[in-house]
Design an enzyme around this catalytic site. Structure first.
Site, PDB file in Angstrom:
ATOM      1  N   ASP A  45       0.850  -1.194   0.000  1.00 18.09           N
ATOM      2  CA  ASP A  45       0.000   0.000   0.000  1.00 18.09           C
ATOM      3  C   ASP A  45       0.889   1.250   0.000  1.00 18.09           C
ATOM      4  O   ASP A  45       2.103   1.150  -0.125  1.00 18.09           O
ATOM      5  CB  ASP A  45      -0.923  -0.053   1.227  1.00 18.09           C
TER       6      ASP A  45
ATOM      7  N   ASP B  49     -10.538   2.092  -3.649  1.00 19.00           N
ATOM      8  CA  ASP B  49     -10.814   0.756  -3.127  1.00 19.00           C
ATOM      9  C   ASP B  49     -12.207   0.294  -3.516  1.00 19.00           C
ATOM     10  O   ASP B  49     -13.174   1.070  -3.509  1.00 19.00           O
ATOM     11  CB  ASP B  49     -10.731   0.751  -1.601  1.00 19.00           C
TER      12      ASP B  49
END
Length: 265
Positions: free
Chosen positions: A23, A84
């Protein structure tokens, strides 16, 4: 992992990890052109083959930067470039539109060894209807996306399991060309997507086609009429057309012949 990239890479290798998703939380997007390749090199240096997924273009694009997809493909096996995924249809449709618009031209960088990743399939969770689930599966396959499931395998209903394990759909997903498809036309409430696939015939590709009904205000299917030439599939060809999901053979059509299908909302 910042400041500990080599240590973490070695630790993952010692643990027998196969897949690492990096990430970008609490890091500066300006540093990512160095950081993500550095971590990728650290993973490679362990000698253990680990799939390396990056969120490099997601953070840079969100910061107003133009991601360098040439570098991203060189250093990552797959990459997230949009928000997301969530377990609801509006979110899924937003991802579909982002990939359909392809504003950064990122689709051309997908292919064997490096893949655009629109995030996980939410099929078999709680938020999508049966037809919305079929739409997500079909379009993720058209985009040559990694098919990562997020559902609970202990409780998934049979109809959603069938979507995820559909042999003909998975055959398109695993087509060796590995070329991502794209949105090629729009017509009222309908978006058309095509992806070149095998088999080849006289040097020309076959195509997987998704006819995506965006209309969600009514409870009846829409009748959609189109020709192969409208989709840019080439002239002077005859296409054998079938519905992959249900196996129905629709017939043989020349480039200018009209094909009519009903598409659920």
């Amino acid at each position: 992992s910042l400041g500990h990239l080599e240590t973490d890479a070695k630790t993952f290798a010692e643990w027998g990890v196969d897949f690492v998703k990096m990430d970008g939380c609490n890091s500066d997007p300006k540093d990512m052109d160095v950081g993500f390749p550095t971590f990728g090199a650290a993973l490679t240096a362990t000698g253990r083959p680990m799939i390396y997924q990056c969120e490099w273009p997601l953070y840079q694009g969100g910061a107003g930067m133009t991601p360098n997809y040439t570098a991203i493909r060189e250093h990552c096996n797959l990459w997230r470039n949009f928000y997301d995924v969530q377990d609801n249809w509006n979110n899924i449709r937003g991802i579909i539109d982002y990939y359909g618009d392809d504003k950064d031209g990122f689709l051309e960088f997908g292919g064997p060894g490096g893949w655009n990743d629109p995030d996980m399939l939410v099929i078999g969770n709680f938020g999508l209807s049966y037809d919305q689930s079929k739409a997500q599966m079909a379009l993720w396959v058209i985009f040559a996306a990694p098919l990562l499931m997020s559902n609970d395998l202990r409780t998934i209903r049979p109809e959603f399991k069938d979507i995820l394990q559909h042999p003909a759909v998975l055959k398109v997903a695993q087509d060796p060309l590995g070329r991502p498809g794209r949105r090629v036309a729009r017509k009222e409430h309908i978006d058309f997507f095509t992806r070149p696939i095998h088999p080849l015939y006289r040097g020309k590709h076959s195509y997987a086609v998704v006819i995506f009904n965006r209309w969600d205000m009514g409870g009846v299917p829409l009748t959609v009429s189109f020709t192969p030439s409208f989709l840019g599939l080439g002239d002077d060809c005859v296409f054998a057309v079938s519905d992959i999901y249900d196996g129905q053979v629709l017939g043989r059509f020349k480039s200018g012949d009209t094909i009519r299908v009903k598409v659920n909302p």
